[in-house]
Design a protein around this motif. Structure first.
Motif, PDB file in Angstrom:
ATOM      1  N   ASP A 149      43.777  17.602  80.726  1.00 41.88           N
ATOM      2  CA  ASP A 149      44.102  18.701  81.640  1.00 41.88           C
ATOM      3  C   ASP A 149      45.319  19.443  81.118  1.00 41.88           C
ATOM      4  N   PHE A 150      45.563  20.643  81.653  1.00 43.03           N
ATOM      5  CA  PHE A 150      46.673  21.468  81.192  1.00 43.03           C
ATOM      6  C   PHE A 150      48.034  20.817  81.469  1.00 43.03           C
ATOM      7  N   GLY A 151      48.143  20.124  82.598  1.00 49.96           N
ATOM      8  CA  GLY A 151      49.412  19.479  82.939  1.00 49.96           C
ATOM      9  C   GLY A 151      49.796  18.420  81.924  1.00 49.96           C
ATOM     10  N   THR A 152      48.815  17.627  81.504  1.00 55.07           N
ATOM     11  CA  THR A 152      49.064  16.598  80.489  1.00 55.07           C
ATOM     12  C   THR A 152      49.417  17.237  79.158  1.00 55.07           C
ATOM     13  N   ILE A 153      48.751  18.325  78.815  1.00 50.68           N
ATOM     14  CA  ILE A 153      49.040  19.036  77.562  1.00 50.68           C
ATOM     15  C   ILE A 153      50.462  19.581  77.581  1.00 50.68           C
ATOM     16  N   LYS A 154      50.867  20.149  78.703  1.00 51.81           N
ATOM     17  CA  LYS A 154      52.226  20.682  78.815  1.00 51.81           C
ATOM     18  C   LYS A 154      53.250  19.555  78.646  1.00 51.81           C
ATOM     19  N   LYS A 155      52.971  18.412  79.264  1.00 54.55           N
ATOM     20  CA  LYS A 155      53.878  17.262  79.158  1.00 54.55           C
ATOM     21  C   LYS A 155      53.977  16.787  77.707  1.00 54.55           C
ATOM     22  N   LYS A 156      52.846  16.748  77.018  1.00 54.12           N
ATOM     23  CA  LYS A 156      52.835  16.313  75.627  1.00 54.12           C
ATOM     24  C   LYS A 156      53.592  17.298  74.734  1.00 54.12           C
ATOM     25  N   LEU A 157      53.471  18.586  75.028  1.00 56.46           N
ATOM     26  CA  LEU A 157      54.227  19.591  74.282  1.00 56.46           C
ATOM     27  C   LEU A 157      55.723  19.413  74.485  1.00 56.46           C
ATOM     28  N   ASN A 158      56.128  19.234  75.745  1.00 54.04           N
ATOM     29  CA  ASN A 158      57.554  19.098  76.061  1.00 54.04           C
ATOM     30  C   ASN A 158      58.167  17.836  75.478  1.00 54.04           C
ATOM     31  N   ASN A 159      57.343  16.815  75.274  1.00 52.64           N
ATOM     32  CA  ASN A 159      57.837  15.545  74.739  1.00 52.64           C
ATOM     33  C   ASN A 159      57.543  15.371  73.247  1.00 52.64           C
ATOM     34  N   ASN A 160      57.154  16.479  72.593  1.00 55.90           N
ATOM     35  CA  ASN A 160      56.924  16.474  71.140  1.00 55.90           C
ATOM     36  C   ASN A 160      55.919  15.411  70.691  1.00 55.90           C
ATOM     37  N   VAL A 161      54.875  15.250  71.465  1.00 53.08           N
ATOM     38  CA  VAL A 161      53.833  14.283  71.106  1.00 53.08           C
ATOM     39  C   VAL A 161      52.957  14.821  69.984  1.00 53.08           C
ATOM     40  N   TYR A 162      52.686  16.122  70.014  1.00 49.06           N
ATOM     41  CA  TYR A 162      51.790  16.713  69.014  1.00 49.06           C
ATOM     42  C   TYR A 162      52.476  16.815  67.651  1.00 49.06           C
ATOM     43  N   GLU A 163      51.791  16.330  66.643  1.00 47.80           N
ATOM     44  CA  GLU A 163      52.316  16.409  65.276  1.00 47.80           C
ATOM     45  C   GLU A 163      51.722  17.587  64.511  1.00 47.80           C
ATOM     46  N   SER A 164      50.703  18.204  65.079  1.00 45.52           N
ATOM     47  CA  SER A 164      50.091  19.355  64.422  1.00 45.52           C
ATOM     48  C   SER A 164      49.472  20.283  65.456  1.00 45.52           C
ATOM     49  N   GLY A 165      49.249  21.525  65.039  1.00 49.87           N
ATOM     50  CA  GLY A 165      48.603  22.482  65.920  1.00 49.87           C
ATOM     51  C   GLY A 165      47.168  22.099  66.196  1.00 49.87           C
ATOM     52  N   GLU A 166      46.539  21.443  65.226  1.00 50.20           N
ATOM     53  CA  GLU A 166      45.153  21.015  65.402  1.00 50.20           C
ATOM     54  C   GLU A 166      45.027  20.037  66.571  1.00 50.20           C
TER      55      GLU A 166
END
Length: 215
Positions: A149-166
């Motif tokens: 969901d978008f909320g989880t994605i936002k949380k992951k973005l704010n916590n630098n979980v994503y290592e790539s744009g993919e």
């Protein structure tokens, strides 16, 4: 001195001590407030103690245990020195923001993409994880094995979980894919999903993120 003047003089003499008492009380209260303000300021100026956190795949955080912290410090001495050595943290202020942005060139446009989707009038259906009890769809998590969901994605973005744009794009794709899998094509939710997804694909091109699109 006239009787009126004597009366005013006497009145002033009587009122003056009360005034002094009030003034002294006010001064004492003000002094106390001033000291509290100074103490608060001193506390705010103290360095914040560093706390290493572990972030899971959904962006949820928890403090590391003593053994996890010791292991991290052993494996990553260049990073851990920022909390071991109080002077080392001052080096962080010298980093150029453009250089930092260059490390994750997809992150700023990725945040813009998510914000654009979030503002869509139908995006609210994706704000939070699906509540199968509230929506009375007990089989949802039997059908959907990888919810997103978008909320989880936002949380992951704010916590630098994503290592790539993919990885970011893959999660956004997953939101729409799950919706299409579970809902019938003629349902309101499916139609709302389609409208939000159309904006998504359009924004991918505008923000230059279409090259990361895996579909």
């Amino acid at each position: 001195m006239s009787s009126l003047q004597r009366s005013i003089h006497k009145t002033h003499k009587k009122e003056r001590p009360e005034f002094l008492k009030t003034y002294k009380a006010y001064s004492a209260s003000f002094k106390e407030l001033e000291e509290k303000h100074k103490e608060k300021k001193r506390k705010s100026e103290k360095k914040v103690k560093c706390q290493l956190m572990i972030v899971d795949e959904n962006g949820n955080k928890r403090p590391t245990t003593i053994s996890e912290l010791a292991s991290f410090e052993e494996d990553y001495p260049d990073i851990s020195r920022y909390w071991r050595d109080p002077e080392a943290s001052s080096e962080l202020d010298t980093y150029d923001q453009d250089v930092l942005d260059g490390l994750k060139p997809w992150e700023k446009p990725g945040r813009k993409l998510l914000n654009a989707l979030w503002r869509h009038k139908h995006a609210w259906i994706f704000y939070e994880p699906v509540d199968c009890v509230k929506l009375r769809i007990p089989d949802y998590y039997d059908v959907i094995k990888h919810p997103m969901d978008f909320g989880t994605i936002k949380k992951k973005l704010n916590n630098n979980v994503y290592e790539s744009g993919e990885e970011l794009i893959a999660d956004l794709d997953l939101v729409f894919e799950n919706c299409r899998i579970y809902n019938q094509p003629d349902s309101d939710v499916f139609l709302m999903c389609t409208q939000v997804e159309n904006v998504y694909k359009h924004q991918l091109k505008i923000l230059g993120l279409d090259k990361l699109y895996l579909k």
